[in-house]
Design an enzyme around this catalytic site. Sequence first.
Site, PDB file in Angstrom:
ATOM      1  N   HIS A  63      38.549  42.667  24.641  1.00  0.00           N
ATOM      2  CA  HIS A  63      37.378  42.996  25.559  1.00  0.00           C
ATOM      3  C   HIS A  63      37.831  42.893  27.112  1.00  0.00           C
ATOM      4  O   HIS A  63      38.758  42.166  27.367  1.00  0.00           O
ATOM      5  CB  HIS A  63      36.350  41.847  25.393  1.00  0.00           C
ATOM      6  CG  HIS A  63      35.161  42.155  25.826  1.00  0.00           C
ATOM      7  ND1 HIS A  63      34.648  41.912  27.103  1.00  0.00           N
ATOM      8  CD2 HIS A  63      33.836  42.625  24.974  1.00  0.00           C
ATOM      9  CE1 HIS A  63      33.287  42.269  27.262  1.00  0.00           C
ATOM     10  NE2 HIS A  63      32.983  42.670  26.089  1.00  0.00           N
TER      11      HIS A  63
ATOM     12  N   ASP B 209      31.583  44.145  17.706  1.00  0.00           N
ATOM     13  CA  ASP B 209      31.629  45.175  17.029  1.00  0.00           C
ATOM     14  C   ASP B 209      32.329  45.017  15.680  1.00  0.00           C
ATOM     15  O   ASP B 209      31.833  45.784  14.463  1.00  0.00           O
ATOM     16  CB  ASP B 209      32.289  46.640  17.564  1.00  0.00           C
ATOM     17  CG  ASP B 209      31.385  47.130  18.613  1.00  0.00           C
ATOM     18  OD1 ASP B 209      30.079  46.780  18.712  1.00  0.00           O
ATOM     19  OD2 ASP B 209      31.691  47.336  19.855  1.00  0.00           O
TER      20      ASP B 209
HETATM   21  N1  CMC Z   1      44.015  47.694  20.023  1.00  0.00           N
HETATM   22  C1  CMC Z   1      45.162  47.543  20.192  1.00  0.00           C
HETATM   23  N2  CMC Z   1      45.713  47.295  21.470  1.00  0.00           N
HETATM   24  C2  CMC Z   1      44.890  46.853  22.310  1.00  0.00           C
HETATM   25  C3  CMC Z   1      43.455  46.875  22.057  1.00  0.00           C
HETATM   26  C4  CMC Z   1      43.153  47.134  20.732  1.00  0.00           C
HETATM   27  N3  CMC Z   1      41.726  47.274  20.469  1.00  0.00           N
HETATM   28  N4  CMC Z   1      42.686  46.479  23.064  1.00  0.00           N
HETATM   29  C5  CMC Z   1      43.529  46.299  24.142  1.00  0.00           C
HETATM   30  N5  CMC Z   1      44.920  46.626  23.663  1.00  0.00           N
HETATM   31  C6  CMC Z   1      46.226  46.541  24.611  1.00  0.00           C
HETATM   32  C7  CMC Z   1      46.475  47.865  24.966  1.00  0.00           C
HETATM   33  O1  CMC Z   1      47.103  48.960  24.346  1.00  0.00           O
HETATM   34  C8  CMC Z   1      47.136  47.172  26.322  1.00  0.00           C
HETATM   35  O2  CMC Z   1      48.524  47.027  25.855  1.00  0.00           O
HETATM   36  P1  CMC Z   1      49.896  47.273  26.401  1.00  0.00           P
HETATM   37  O3  CMC Z   1      49.608  46.153  27.693  1.00  0.00           O
HETATM   38  O4  CMC Z   1      51.058  46.922  25.609  1.00  0.00           O
HETATM   39  O5  CMC Z   1      49.874  48.611  26.969  1.00  0.00           O
HETATM   40  C9  CMC Z   1      46.716  46.021  26.454  1.00  0.00           C
HETATM   41  O6  CMC Z   1      46.084  45.422  25.538  1.00  0.00           O
HETATM   42  C10 CMC Z   1      45.618  45.929  27.465  1.00  0.00           C
HETATM   43  O7  CMC Z   1      44.668  46.919  27.356  1.00  0.00           O
HETATM   44  P2  CMC Z   1      43.602  47.274  28.386  1.00  0.00           P
HETATM   45  O8  CMC Z   1      42.963  48.639  28.159  1.00  0.00           O
HETATM   46  O9  CMC Z   1      44.287  47.245  29.821  1.00  0.00           O
HETATM   47  O10 CMC Z   1      42.630  46.269  28.230  1.00  0.00           O
HETATM   48  P3  CMC Z   1      41.111  46.179  28.618  1.00  0.00           P
HETATM   49  O11 CMC Z   1      40.807  45.011  28.853  1.00  0.00           O
HETATM   50  O12 CMC Z   1      41.003  47.259  29.571  1.00  0.00           O
HETATM   51  O13 CMC Z   1      40.479  46.718  27.362  1.00  0.00           O
HETATM   52  C11 CMC Z   1      38.879  47.299  25.735  1.00  0.00           C
HETATM   53  C12 CMC Z   1      39.292  46.591  26.993  1.00  0.00           C
HETATM   54  C13 CMC Z   1      37.761  47.100  25.157  1.00  0.00           C
HETATM   55  C14 CMC Z   1      38.674  48.812  26.318  1.00  0.00           C
HETATM   56  C15 CMC Z   1      39.992  47.491  24.709  1.00  0.00           C
HETATM   57  O14 CMC Z   1      40.312  46.195  24.279  1.00  0.00           O
HETATM   58  C16 CMC Z   1      39.787  48.258  23.481  1.00  0.00           C
HETATM   59  O15 CMC Z   1      40.149  49.733  23.474  1.00  0.00           O
HETATM   60  N6  CMC Z   1      39.275  47.822  22.257  1.00  0.00           N
HETATM   61  C17 CMC Z   1      39.182  48.886  21.295  1.00  0.00           C
HETATM   62  C18 CMC Z   1      37.611  49.270  21.416  1.00  0.00           C
HETATM   63  C19 CMC Z   1      36.654  48.442  21.335  1.00  0.00           C
HETATM   64  O16 CMC Z   1      36.574  47.629  20.360  1.00  0.00           O
HETATM   65  N7  CMC Z   1      35.701  48.595  22.005  1.00  0.00           N
HETATM   66  C20 CMC Z   1      34.403  47.627  22.204  1.00  0.00           C
HETATM   67  C21 CMC Z   1      34.585  46.753  23.416  1.00  0.00           C
HETATM   68  S1  CMC Z   1      33.495  45.268  23.128  1.00  0.00           S
HETATM   69  C22 CMC Z   1      31.744  45.713  22.894  1.00  0.00           C
HETATM   70  C23 CMC Z   1      31.404  47.072  23.514  1.00  0.00           C
HETATM   71  O17 CMC Z   1      31.288  46.868  25.038  1.00  0.00           O
HETATM   72  O18 CMC Z   1      30.609  48.018  23.097  1.00  0.00           O
END
Ligand code: CMC
Length: 374
Positions: free
Chosen positions: A260, A311
């Site tokens: 998140h 989710d």
């Molecule tokens: N699976 C694998 N790796 C992940 C994931 C994940 N779900 N989430 C973050 N990471 C890793 C990412 O690859 C990165 O790794 P590295 O530094 O090695 O490149 C690191 O964590 C940081 O990622 P980020 O994209 O900079 O982190 P963020 O805070 O911007 O991401 C997020 C938030 C929700 C986009 C992400 O966690 C994600 O893609 N999650 C999967 C999709 C998901 O479940 N979305 C629902 C969000 S909550 C409910 C809603 O709002 O709808």
Amino acid sequence: METVVHNPGLDGVVVGESAICQIDETRGSLRYRGYAIEDLAEQATFEEVSFLLLHGDLPSSCDLQEWQAELTYAGSLPTVVGQFLQTVPSSAPLMDVLRTGVSFLGMIDTEAQDVSHEANLRKATRLLAQMPLLLSWAVRTRYDHPVLKVPATKSFAQSLLYLLTGDLRESHAKELEVSLNLYAEHELNASTFAARVTASTLADLYGAVTAAIATLKGPLHGGANEGVAEMFYAIREPEEAQGWIHAKLRGKERVMGFGHRVLKHEDPRSAIIKRRAKALSQQADETRWYEIAEIIERTMKEEKGLLPNLDFYTAVVYQLIGIPKQAFTPIFVTSRMSGWCAHIIEQQDHNRLIRPRASYIGHPAREFLYIGDR
Ligand code: CMC
């Protein structure tokens, strides 16, 4: 030009004030208008939560009766919307049908262009009431099931479940209701921000909600709950779960339902829905999805230090109460409609155009040449 702070994804940027939702990421707490999510999720009805978000306070029993009557009164779809739905190709994602359906409803609402507080509240009430019908139409006509009528004197959650699946069980409706309460609002997530940006131009509420639905569809946002269901179908057996996740992580793929942007330590909504998923799995004597989910959760924590978001276990609950996968994100829409509309109203009540800046990294200044000289 003043110094522009470059912050990709607006990570941690505070863009304004809001009295609707409070997230304390260090304590992992979430409140809607001051009330803790732990109190609202299982003890309040969705009608109470949506009233709270839109009107600012929990309803008295008299207010609640009136609100239920208003929602019932507003819950019908104009015939032209039914005609429009018959033209929708069966391949169209349901989120696209909802997005276009809301846009269509805006075109035929004579009040659409009125951005006053009172008109916005009336439109929000209508949309909240119409969403289950729009979704039910879209789902049931797609599978050639007869479209059902709103059952008399049933709650929002019971009606929604019935309209989608024909199931009137109160126990299943309660599970859906808890998830609706958890999905209803979450501060400036991407779709709510999109709604507020649109509303800040003084465009109408339907346009802002259309933008929000388009934004929610993405797999990094609302679309993640359908992604979780797809993952469960792909894994199928608990003993496959760990290896499946390892393979995904080796391939640098994201695992849906984890991580998140704001809640780095814990998503308080996840603990609630996980508990419901566990109890429901045991009652239904169908523990396979929950077992798979727990193994994935453990593996993600060990490998990436990432925790489940709302989710993740919601997908287990929806699976067990018979909701078709394609309707997972659209159900999120039916609930978040209350939060989106509360934000649109708040934005337009105290409006200032949202217009951030970008740090320019393109070509330096250059001379224009006429076409023949290039
Ligand atoms: N699976 C694998 N790796 C992940 C994931 C994940 N779900 N989430 C973050 N990471 C890793 C990412 O690859 C990165 O790794 P590295 O530094 O090695 O490149 C690191 O964590 C940081 O990622 P980020 O994209 O900079 O982190 P963020 O805070 O911007 O991401 C997020 C938030 C929700 C986009 C992400 O966690 C994600 O893609 N999650 C999967 C999709 C998901 O479940 N979305 C629902 C969000 S909550 C409910 C809603 O709002 O709808």
